[in-house]
Scaffold this motif. Structure first.
Motif, PDB file in Angstrom:
ATOM      1  N   UNK A  47       0.844  -1.192   0.000  1.00 23.39           N
ATOM      2  CA  UNK A  47       0.000   0.000   0.000  1.00 23.39           C
ATOM      3  C   UNK A  47       0.879   1.243   0.000  1.00 23.39           C
ATOM      4  N   UNK A  48       0.445   2.264  -0.703  1.00 21.90           N
ATOM      5  CA  UNK A  48       1.195   3.524  -0.721  1.00 21.90           C
ATOM      6  C   UNK A  48       0.449   4.614   0.043  1.00 21.90           C
ATOM      7  N   UNK A  59       2.746   0.647  -6.855  1.00 23.45           N
ATOM      8  CA  UNK A  59       2.937   0.738  -8.310  1.00 23.45           C
ATOM      9  C   UNK A  59       2.008   1.777  -8.932  1.00 23.45           C
ATOM     10  N   UNK A  60       1.307   2.502  -8.088  1.00 22.54           N
ATOM     11  CA  UNK A  60       0.427   3.555  -8.590  1.00 22.54           C
ATOM     12  C   UNK A  60      -0.951   3.071  -9.004  1.00 22.54           C
TER      13      UNK A  60
END
Ligand SMILES: Cc1ncc(COP(=O)(O)O)c(C=O)c1O
Length: 469
Positions: A47-48, A59-60
């Motif tokens: 998770x970003x 990875x967007x």
């Protein structure tokens, strides 16, 4: 019915592995991670960050959070108002032990919870499981203070989930989560679940209600002066998937408890604070439990916090006796957690999120019904407000779950994730089901997007099934 309950018992007493579990029996994480995960070796995205109803991976890739994480992120992600309160409180003080200091933040939180729910007293904890455990202990203490220490038997439903601690698991009817601790657990989960799709066996709602009530009365009476209380999820969540009782059942269960002087404990960890379109799910049936357990949406993913709401007569009995509750948890009622939870509750009120849950819940339900008309894998749509469940079946006529049980749930979760939608697995060990439960802030457009992504995922699932056949 008896055969089904016997099968449930069998599952609860054996080391059951669902499809997901057995499929993931590979050595350890291929990336060499030292972190013990749910399923060893399972590959998940990192998770970003999050924003509103969306979560982004490293990875967007964007995911619509169609299950609020674990039916928790009720305000969506990175809410600026909550983040500001969090930062301001963190600068003042984050932790002070409640055995040393009172805190203004916890006092205000208790006041606000009382005003929103009508309960006079509040005990603060950190997780749903701790709060369930606390509700059990408070009830046991209530009986001890009244001179009836032998009342120690709780009753709960055979398909249910009440937490990962030993008391919570003792209440839970969830074979996959019980099995490892079975040797230490009580079999409190003896009530027939109000799960019409699999347990009504042709009865209409009124007849099913009468049947459930009769059997619950027999179970309670079989424990005589050992019975301590009944614990119920007003709408079942993680086990079974939004199991919604027939209308008469919860009031009838409350009446059985009232007649016997037994506390009714509503586990509203998942359903509480607006999720189902009312502040508490019990309110759908005008039931006022003696104790109510809250968690998940109370901190809304911003802080681990939970609570037990307690009625006057329970606290009065304790006040007239030892006048102390000595158990608690180190972080319980910490100023940071309380300030954040208070901000969450204020947001729920000021943004009319309970009404939004009811309104968007109608839209979501209509959309899911429409999907059910086109996708044979959906056996039933059920739930209230923004807690909706899909029962998944391999055959709509026989109502068979996946083979093995759990496989359809896993396919649905994966197919949805591949398309940028998160849904929550809710197999109860005897069925396949997913929860669809977006944040209470979800808009009409986002609800439409959720339904379109789910439609796509279900189409992909049925293509796979056809290809295999
Ligand atoms: C109804 C219910 N009770 C208790 C719990 C346990 O809460 P936690 O995971 O925060 O300990 C859950 C979690 O899913 C739940 O759904």
């Amino acid at each position: 019915m008896r055969a089904r309950l016997a099968r449930l018992r069998e599952l609860q007493e054996s080391p059951v592995m669902d499809h997901a579990l057995s499929a993931s029996r590979v050595a350890m994480q291929p990336d060499g991670s030292r972190l013990i995960k749910f399923f060893f070796g399972e590959e998940l995205p990192f998770v970003s960050h999050g924003s509103g109803v969306f979560v982004y991976d490293a990875d967007g890739r964007r995911y619509l959070d169609g299950c609020s994480g674990a039916v928790t992120a009720n305000l969506g992600h990175a809410d600026p108002e909550i983040l500001q309160v969090m930062a301001e409180q963190a600068e003042r003080i984050t932790f002070a032990h409640r055995g040393t200091f009172h805190s203004e933040q916890s006092e205000k939180l208790a006041e606000r919870l009382g005003a929103m729910t009508g309960y006079p007293y509040v005990f603060l904890c950190n997780s749903g499981s701790e709060a369930v455990e606390t509700a059990l202990r408070l009830t046991l203490q209530y009986w001890r203070e009244r001179g009836e220490p032998d009342r120690a038997r709780f009753l709960s439903h055979a398909v249910s989930y009440h937490g990962a601690t030993l008391g919570g698991l003792s209440l839970s009817g969830h074979p996959q989560r019980r099995w490892v601790a079975e040797a230490l657990l009580h079999g409190f989960n003896e009530l027939i679940p109000p799960y019409a799709y699999r347990f009504a066996e042709g009865r209409d709602d009124a007849a099913f209600t009468a049947f459930l009530t009769k059997r619950a009365a027999e179970a309670l009476d079989s424990h005589g002066s050992g019975a301590a209380g009944v614990v119920v999820e007003p709408v079942g969540g993680a086990a079974g998937g939004a199991i919604t009782p027939p209308d008469g059942y919860l009031p009838a269960l409350a009446e059985l408890c009232r007649e016997r002087g037994l506390p009714l404990i509503a586990d509203e960890v998942m359903t509480g604070l607006g999720r189902t379109g009312t502040m508490l799910a019990s309110q759908h049936w005008d039931v006022r439990p003696d104790l109510v357990v809250l968690g998940k949406g109370m901190g809304a993913g911003y802080t681990p916090v939970s609570a037990v709401l307690v009625s006057e007569h329970v606290v009065d009995a304790i006040a007239a006796g030892t006048a102390s509750v000595t158990n608690g948890h180190t972080y319980g009622g910490n100023p940071l957690g309380s300030a954040v939870a208070l901000a969450v509750l204020e947001a729920v009120e000021s943004r009319n999120l309970v009404a939004n849950a009811a309104e968007r819940g109608k839209q979501l339900r209509a959309g899911l019904e429409e999907l059910a008309a086109r996708h044979e894998v959906i056996g039933e749509v059920r739930g209230l407000g923004l807690l909706q469940g899909l029962e998944l079946v391999s055959d709509p006529v026989t109502r068979s779950p996946g083979d093995p049980v759990g496989s359809l749930t896993r396919s649905a979760v994966l197919a949805a994730r591949e398309r940028g939608l998160l849904v929550y697995p809710a197999t109860g060990g005897i069925n396949d089901a997913i929860l669809v439960a977006p944040p209470l802030t979800v808009t009409a457009e986002e609800t439409d997007l959720l339904l379109a992504l789910l439609d796509d995922a279900l189409s992909a699932m049925s293509q796979c099934t056809r290809a295999r056949a």
